[in-house]
Scaffold this motif. Sequence first.
Motif, mmCIF file in Angstrom:
data_model
loop_
_atom_site.group_PDB
_atom_site.id
_atom_site.type_symbol
_atom_site.label_atom_id
_atom_site.label_comp_id
_atom_site.label_asym_id
_atom_site.label_seq_id
_atom_site.Cartn_x
_atom_site.Cartn_y
_atom_site.Cartn_z
ATOM 1 N N GLU A 11 36.887 33.853 38.054
ATOM 2 C CA GLU A 11 36.115 34.980 37.514
ATOM 3 C C GLU A 11 34.738 35.066 38.158
ATOM 4 O OE1 GLU A 11 34.330 36.658 33.290
ATOM 5 O OE2 GLU A 11 35.571 34.858 33.276
ATOM 6 N N THR A 14 35.263 36.331 41.853
ATOM 7 C CA THR A 14 35.801 37.680 42.061
ATOM 8 C C THR A 14 35.102 38.760 41.237
ATOM 9 O OG1 THR A 14 37.465 37.509 40.306
ATOM 10 C CG2 THR A 14 38.092 36.720 42.516
ATOM 11 N N LYS A 16 36.095 39.454 38.353
ATOM 12 C CA LYS A 16 37.174 39.972 37.507
ATOM 13 C C LYS A 16 37.685 38.864 36.607
ATOM 14 C CE LYS A 16 38.743 43.577 40.595
ATOM 15 N NZ LYS A 16 38.007 44.578 39.867
ATOM 16 N N THR A 17 38.006 39.237 35.365
ATOM 17 C CA THR A 17 38.587 38.248 34.461
ATOM 18 C C THR A 17 39.999 37.920 34.932
ATOM 19 O OG1 THR A 17 39.602 39.856 32.964
ATOM 20 C CG2 THR A 17 37.308 39.186 32.486
ATOM 21 N N GLU A 20 42.311 40.747 34.139
ATOM 22 C CA GLU A 20 42.224 41.882 35.070
ATOM 23 C C GLU A 20 43.020 41.609 36.347
ATOM 24 O OE1 GLU A 20 37.892 43.848 34.111
ATOM 25 O OE2 GLU A 20 37.919 41.930 35.181
ATOM 26 N N LEU A 21 42.939 40.381 36.839
ATOM 27 C CA LEU A 21 43.686 40.026 38.044
ATOM 28 C C LEU A 21 45.188 40.014 37.775
ATOM 29 C CD1 LEU A 21 41.260 37.329 39.396
ATOM 30 C CD2 LEU A 21 41.780 39.521 40.474
ATOM 31 N N PHE A 48 40.303 38.944 47.667
ATOM 32 C CA PHE A 48 39.285 38.287 46.846
ATOM 33 C C PHE A 48 38.738 36.996 47.450
ATOM 34 C CE2 PHE A 48 42.060 40.732 44.025
ATOM 35 C CZ PHE A 48 41.116 41.579 43.451
ATOM 36 N N GLY A 90 37.895 36.339 29.974
ATOM 37 C CA GLY A 90 36.548 36.170 30.515
ATOM 38 C C GLY A 90 35.727 35.126 29.799
#
Length: 96
Positions: A11, A14, A16-17, A20-21, A48, A90
């Motif tokens: 996280e 990137t 992103k949580t 999300e990935l 990423f 997250g």
Amino acid sequence: MSFQAYLDAIEVKTGKTPRELVTLAEERGYNDPAVKAGVIVDWLKEDFDLGRGHAMALVHVIKNGPTISTKHVGTDGVHRDETDTLWLDGKATKPA
């Protein structure tokens, strides 16, 4: 490093949580059992800049969901996890 620590580091890197990935991977069809881990690792590297170890942690979650083995749960080792269920939403929202 614990499994959860790998996801937390992903996280940070990137932005992103993990959830999300996972959603992005599902949109690409990467949660299909026929998709090989190498395809996902290549995507995570290209899009990423994730290394193999971190990518493989995410491959596990994409393919198997947030449940992990209890092998290291409650141990004293460096790979210790607090629970057998990973937090995907997250670091900022992770319960204490």
